[in-house]
Design a protein around this motif. Structure first.
Motif, PDB file in Angstrom:
ATOM      1  N   TYR A   6       0.754  -1.113   0.005  1.00 46.85           N
ATOM      2  CA  TYR A   6      -0.117   0.068  -0.048  1.00 46.85           C
ATOM      3  C   TYR A   6       0.900   1.277  -0.176  1.00 46.85           C
ATOM      4  CZ  TYR A   6      -3.664   3.303   1.260  1.00 46.85           C
ATOM      5  OH  TYR A   6      -4.614   4.439   1.322  1.00 46.85           O
ATOM      6  N   THR A  37      -1.768   7.038  -2.977  1.00 45.01           N
ATOM      7  CA  THR A  37      -2.074   7.181  -4.653  1.00 45.01           C
ATOM      8  C   THR A  37      -3.005   8.485  -4.853  1.00 45.01           C
ATOM      9  OG1 THR A  37      -3.748   5.581  -3.999  1.00 45.01           O
ATOM     10  CG2 THR A  37      -1.702   4.912  -5.094  1.00 45.01           C
ATOM     11  N   VAL A  41      -6.182  10.634  -6.210  1.00 43.22           N
ATOM     12  CA  VAL A  41      -7.820  10.372  -6.561  1.00 43.22           C
ATOM     13  C   VAL A  41      -8.111  11.702  -7.566  1.00 43.22           C
ATOM     14  CG1 VAL A  41     -10.018  10.719  -5.543  1.00 43.22           C
ATOM     15  CG2 VAL A  41      -7.957   9.897  -4.067  1.00 43.22           C
ATOM     16  N   PHE A  58      -6.437  13.518   0.895  1.00 44.42           N
ATOM     17  CA  PHE A  58      -5.867  12.832  -0.405  1.00 44.42           C
ATOM     18  C   PHE A  58      -5.170  13.610  -1.208  1.00 44.42           C
ATOM     19  CE2 PHE A  58     -10.281  11.416   1.057  1.00 44.42           C
ATOM     20  CZ  PHE A  58      -9.955  10.022   1.551  1.00 44.42           C
ATOM     21  N   SER A  68      -5.562   5.846  -7.986  1.00 46.18           N
ATOM     22  CA  SER A  68      -6.339   4.590  -7.724  1.00 46.18           C
ATOM     23  C   SER A  68      -7.759   4.427  -7.863  1.00 46.18           C
ATOM     24  CB  SER A  68      -5.805   4.260  -6.096  1.00 46.18           C
ATOM     25  OG  SER A  68      -6.426   5.462  -5.323  1.00 46.18           O
ATOM     26  N   VAL A  69      -8.322   5.922  -7.728  1.00 43.36           N
ATOM     27  CA  VAL A  69      -9.614   6.143  -7.435  1.00 43.36           C
ATOM     28  C   VAL A  69     -10.144   7.484  -8.366  1.00 43.36           C
ATOM     29  CG1 VAL A  69     -11.915   6.663  -6.246  1.00 43.36           C
ATOM     30  CG2 VAL A  69      -9.959   5.326  -5.172  1.00 43.36           C
ATOM     31  N   ILE A  86     -13.883   6.757  -0.561  1.00 42.72           N
ATOM     32  CA  ILE A  86     -12.369   6.731  -1.202  1.00 42.72           C
ATOM     33  C   ILE A  86     -11.616   5.808  -0.702  1.00 42.72           C
ATOM     34  CG2 ILE A  86     -10.421   8.324  -1.466  1.00 42.72           C
ATOM     35  CD1 ILE A  86     -12.512  10.523  -2.369  1.00 42.72           C
ATOM     36  N   GLN A  87     -11.695   6.045   0.895  1.00 37.05           N
ATOM     37  CA  GLN A  87     -10.655   5.261   1.945  1.00 37.05           C
ATOM     38  C   GLN A  87     -10.862   3.701   1.426  1.00 37.05           C
ATOM     39  OE1 GLN A  87     -11.842   6.710   5.494  1.00 37.05           O
ATOM     40  NE2 GLN A  87      -9.788   8.059   5.414  1.00 37.05           N
ATOM     41  N   GLN A 120      -9.717   2.965  -2.161  1.00 34.80           N
ATOM     42  CA  GLN A 120      -8.181   2.772  -2.292  1.00 34.80           C
ATOM     43  C   GLN A 120      -7.532   1.579  -1.618  1.00 34.80           C
ATOM     44  OE1 GLN A 120      -6.623   6.451  -0.202  1.00 34.80           O
ATOM     45  NE2 GLN A 120      -6.036   7.241  -2.573  1.00 34.80           N
ATOM     46  N   ASN A 121      -8.328   1.246  -0.480  1.00 36.60           N
ATOM     47  CA  ASN A 121      -7.763  -0.258   0.168  1.00 36.60           C
ATOM     48  C   ASN A 121      -8.198  -1.470  -0.719  1.00 36.60           C
ATOM     49  OD1 ASN A 121      -6.912   0.960   2.540  1.00 36.60           O
ATOM     50  ND2 ASN A 121      -8.991   0.669   3.712  1.00 36.60           N
ATOM     51  N   TYR A 168      -8.369  -1.430  -3.867  1.00 32.05           N
ATOM     52  CA  TYR A 168      -7.539  -1.234  -5.104  1.00 32.05           C
ATOM     53  C   TYR A 168      -6.328  -2.072  -4.815  1.00 32.05           C
ATOM     54  CZ  TYR A 168      -4.064   1.031  -8.248  1.00 32.05           C
ATOM     55  OH  TYR A 168      -3.213   1.344  -9.131  1.00 32.05           O
TER      56      TYR A 168
END
Length: 324
Positions: free
Chosen positions: A9, A12, A14, A35, A97-98, A164-165, A168-169, A171
């Motif tokens: 991890y 990244t 957004v 972010f 990532s998002v 988003i959190q 991202q996890n 991802y």
């Protein structure tokens, strides 16, 4: 979301895509402290940027015909080496990532934007008005998007932060999922153990860890904190610890070292080429660390080694911390 631990991890980007410049300014004000936000008021430019980013082929080794019995460990090591190389990739923080994209845009609607993203690993959050709700449901059911939120939501930015959190996890879990399946088949269930995942996530929060990368021999994570400090998180299963004990016996290692590891109070960190005891490189003053014991699907023996962590003299006492 099922408790899991990703292989790696790191922070990244957004990407927010909306034709309303005032909304994008509000996004930056509300979200930039949490972010790495990049904003686009032109979906065509955003799509070109996203599709032209260099990305690692995380499944680079999946087409090779490794057998579980003989070559799977090499398969895992090869692919894990690919992820650890991200540490020296100065562009990793720009990796998207998002994406958070508005549905209602003149040049291209949000569903069309998501459909045209080339990188299947990017997670997609669609913002909808009343007119786009039905399309959002269809897109979600067709796996074109991963999440949708009404733009008129009174707690929009709070819900966006949570989504988003989570994305991202997901991802990082998804890009390493194939490797983890093979690893679990090789008695490394640590990636999917709920208790260990809980323990690991608490450790990340406590120490402000923003990056981590899994390595083998010994099984460990290389960690990087928000302040730039690095550390190692050792995580041995009973099987892994027994393998260390077996090698020490074969190499006629010191009795105190064997007794320490058999007790379950300590875990070793041998800085040899293969991660096992080696008489020539053995340093008795920099070898064992107090273990936290995590009782999950298996028993795990864990230790966090920072720059200021000192190896310990083996004192065999029953003061052993357990995490249930």
């Amino acid at each position: 979301m099922k408790p899991e631990i990703a292989l790696c991890y790191y922070p990244t980007a957004v990407a927010f895509i909306d034709d309303s410049q005032s909304f994008l300014q509000a996004v930056e004000l509300a979200m930039s402290s949490r972010f790495n936000c990049i904003t686009f008021n032109d979906p065509i430019r955003a799509l070109n940027h996203s599709n032209n980013l260099n990305k690692v082929n995380w499944n680079a080794f999946t087409n090779n015909d490794y057998s579980y019995a003989s070559d799977s460990e090499q398969f895992i090591k090869n692919t894990l080496n690919l992820s650890i190389n991200k540490i020296t990739d100065t562009g990793r923080y720009d990796e998207i990532s998002v994406v958070v994209v508005d549905y209602d845009m003149p040049e291209m609607n949000g569903v069309e934007f998501c459909r045209n993203l080339k990188n299947p690993n990017i997670k997609k959050i669609l913002l909808t008005g009343q007119a786009g709700s039905d399309e959002a449901i269809k897109a979600f059911n067709s796996n074109i998007i991963n999440y949708y939120i009404r733009k008129s939501d009174d707690n929009l930015f709070e819900h966006l932060t949570h989504a988003i959190q989570e994305m991202q996890n997901r991802y990082f879990l998804d890009i390493s999922s194939y490797i983890k399946i093979r690893a679990i088949d090789n008695k490394k269930s640590l990636f999917s153990d709920a208790k260990l995942s809980e323990y690991f996530n608490n450790l990340l929060k406590t120490h402000g860890i923003v990056e981590y990368y899994f390595l083998t021999n010994p099984p460990r994570y290389k960690l990087k904190a928000r302040d730039g400090k690095t550390s190692l998180f050792l995580v041995y299963s009973r099987y892994d610890l027994n393998e260390q004990i077996r090698v020490i016996k074969e190499e006629a290692g010191p009795a105190w070292l064997l007794d320490s590891l058999k007790s379950g109070l300590y875990v070793p960190y041998f800085q040899s080429q293969d991660g096992f005891y080696d008489p020539e490189s053995f340093d008795e003053n920099n070898t064992i660390y107090v273990a936290d014991v995590v009782e999950g699907q298996e028993t795990y023996y864990c230790a966090l080694i920072g720059d200021d962590t000192r190896a310990l003299e083996p004192v065999l006492t029953p003061n052993q911390p357990f995490y249930h």
